[in-house]
Design a protein around this motif. Structure first.
Motif, PDB file in Angstrom:
ATOM      1  N   MET A  86      41.986  32.251   0.725  1.00 42.05           N
ATOM      2  CA  MET A  86      40.984  31.262   1.045  1.00 42.05           C
ATOM      3  C   MET A  86      39.821  31.393   0.056  1.00 42.05           C
ATOM      4  O   MET A  86      39.256  32.452  -0.136  1.00 42.05           O
ATOM      5  N   ALA A  87      39.477  30.277  -0.568  1.00 46.00           N
ATOM      6  CA  ALA A  87      38.402  30.275  -1.559  1.00 46.00           C
ATOM      7  C   ALA A  87      37.048  30.154  -0.871  1.00 46.00           C
ATOM      8  O   ALA A  87      36.917  29.533   0.174  1.00 46.00           O
ATOM      9  N   LEU A  88      36.051  30.755  -1.474  1.00 40.57           N
ATOM     10  CA  LEU A  88      34.694  30.704  -0.947  1.00 40.57           C
ATOM     11  C   LEU A  88      33.864  29.694  -1.717  1.00 40.57           C
ATOM     12  O   LEU A  88      34.155  29.385  -2.870  1.00 40.57           O
ATOM     13  N   ALA A  89      32.822  29.210  -1.080  1.00 38.65           N
ATOM     14  CA  ALA A  89      31.893  28.312  -1.748  1.00 38.65           C
ATOM     15  C   ALA A  89      31.145  29.083  -2.831  1.00 38.65           C
ATOM     16  O   ALA A  89      30.913  30.276  -2.710  1.00 38.65           O
ATOM     17  N   GLN A  90      30.776  28.383  -3.893  1.00 38.86           N
ATOM     18  CA  GLN A  90      30.001  28.991  -4.974  1.00 38.86           C
ATOM     19  C   GLN A  90      28.527  28.706  -4.763  1.00 38.86           C
ATOM     20  O   GLN A  90      28.161  27.647  -4.268  1.00 38.86           O
ATOM     21  N   ARG A  91      27.688  29.652  -5.172  1.00 42.25           N
ATOM     22  CA  ARG A  91      26.232  29.469  -5.148  1.00 42.25           C
ATOM     23  C   ARG A  91      25.763  29.465  -6.595  1.00 42.25           C
ATOM     24  O   ARG A  91      25.872  30.476  -7.283  1.00 42.25           O
ATOM     25  N   LEU A  92      25.237  28.337  -7.036  1.00 42.79           N
ATOM     26  CA  LEU A  92      24.733  28.208  -8.398  1.00 42.79           C
ATOM     27  C   LEU A  92      23.218  28.165  -8.359  1.00 42.79           C
ATOM     28  O   LEU A  92      22.637  27.580  -7.442  1.00 42.79           O
ATOM     29  N   THR A  93      22.566  28.734  -9.349  1.00 36.38           N
ATOM     30  CA  THR A  93      21.109  28.749  -9.420  1.00 36.38           C
ATOM     31  C   THR A  93      20.657  27.994 -10.664  1.00 36.38           C
ATOM     32  O   THR A  93      21.093  28.300 -11.776  1.00 36.38           O
ATOM     33  N   ALA A  94      19.766  27.022 -10.462  1.00 35.68           N
ATOM     34  CA  ALA A  94      19.278  26.185 -11.557  1.00 35.68           C
ATOM     35  C   ALA A  94      18.360  26.967 -12.488  1.00 35.68           C
ATOM     36  O   ALA A  94      17.547  27.770 -12.046  1.00 35.68           O
ATOM     37  N   LYS A  95      18.523  26.697 -13.772  1.00 34.55           N
ATOM     38  CA  LYS A  95      17.631  27.246 -14.794  1.00 34.55           C
ATOM     39  C   LYS A  95      16.608  26.168 -15.151  1.00 34.55           C
ATOM     40  O   LYS A  95      16.717  25.030 -14.706  1.00 34.55           O
ATOM     41  N   LEU A 127      16.155  19.663 -11.558  1.00 35.08           N
ATOM     42  CA  LEU A 127      16.041  20.624 -10.458  1.00 35.08           C
ATOM     43  C   LEU A 127      14.949  21.647 -10.741  1.00 35.08           C
ATOM     44  O   LEU A 127      14.829  22.134 -11.869  1.00 35.08           O
ATOM     45  N   PRO A 128      14.166  21.987  -9.736  1.00 31.40           N
ATOM     46  CA  PRO A 128      13.174  23.048  -9.919  1.00 31.40           C
ATOM     47  C   PRO A 128      13.860  24.383 -10.249  1.00 31.40           C
ATOM     48  O   PRO A 128      14.957  24.660  -9.764  1.00 31.40           O
ATOM     49  N   LEU A 129      13.218  25.164 -11.077  1.00 26.84           N
ATOM     50  CA  LEU A 129      13.728  26.474 -11.459  1.00 26.84           C
ATOM     51  C   LEU A 129      14.057  27.301 -10.217  1.00 26.84           C
ATOM     52  O   LEU A 129      13.257  27.390  -9.293  1.00 26.84           O
ATOM     53  N   GLY A 130      15.255  27.867 -10.173  1.00 21.65           N
ATOM     54  CA  GLY A 130      15.658  28.725  -9.065  1.00 21.65           C
ATOM     55  C   GLY A 130      16.295  28.007  -7.898  1.00 21.65           C
ATOM     56  O   GLY A 130      16.670  28.643  -6.911  1.00 21.65           O
ATOM     57  N   THR A 131      16.435  26.675  -7.980  1.00 26.19           N
ATOM     58  CA  THR A 131      17.079  25.929  -6.896  1.00 26.19           C
ATOM     59  C   THR A 131      18.511  26.411  -6.741  1.00 26.19           C
ATOM     60  O   THR A 131      19.257  26.498  -7.713  1.00 26.19           O
ATOM     61  N   VAL A 132      18.899  26.741  -5.518  1.00 28.17           N
ATOM     62  CA  VAL A 132      20.263  27.183  -5.236  1.00 28.17           C
ATOM     63  C   VAL A 132      21.077  25.978  -4.791  1.00 28.17           C
ATOM     64  O   VAL A 132      20.672  25.240  -3.897  1.00 28.17           O
ATOM     65  N   VAL A 133      22.220  25.779  -5.440  1.00 26.88           N
ATOM     66  CA  VAL A 133      23.118  24.671  -5.138  1.00 26.88           C
ATOM     67  C   VAL A 133      24.439  25.261  -4.657  1.00 26.88           C
ATOM     68  O   VAL A 133      25.026  26.116  -5.324  1.00 26.88           O
ATOM     69  N   ILE A 134      24.874  24.815  -3.492  1.00 25.30           N
ATOM     70  CA  ILE A 134      26.143  25.276  -2.929  1.00 25.30           C
ATOM     71  C   ILE A 134      27.248  24.317  -3.356  1.00 25.30           C
ATOM     72  O   ILE A 134      27.141  23.109  -3.166  1.00 25.30           O
TER      73      ILE A 134
END
Length: 75
Positions: free
Chosen positions: A1-10, A47-54
């Motif tokens: 089962m794959a997990l969601a990714q958490r990406l952080t905006a630069k 996106l503001p710096l540090g915004t976390v995108v799921i």
């Protein structure tokens, strides 16, 4: 089962750039990611710096390697 990714905006990231750079996803995934992140659209085009995108996991993406069609100009 794959997990969601958490990406952080630069600094200066737009959603499509973040998805392409960090997850290898194209524009066809934007709607799915925006649906999984309520309020993300309200932040504006940059996106503001540090915004976390799921990025939610799906069976179509999980474990599938990114491929591109080969275009041959000459024989």
């Amino acid at each position: 089962m794959a997990l969601a990714q958490r990406l952080t905006a630069k600094a200066g990231d737009k959603l499509d750039l973040l998805l392409m750079r960090e997850a290898g996803l194209g524009p066809d995934h934007l709607t799915r990611v925006m649906d999984a992140n309520p309020g993300l659209v309200d932040l504006g085009p940059i996106l503001p710096l540090g915004t976390v995108v799921i990025v939610p996991a799906t069976s179509a993406i999980a474990g599938a390697p990114a491929t591109r069609a080969v275009i041959q100009l000459w024989d």
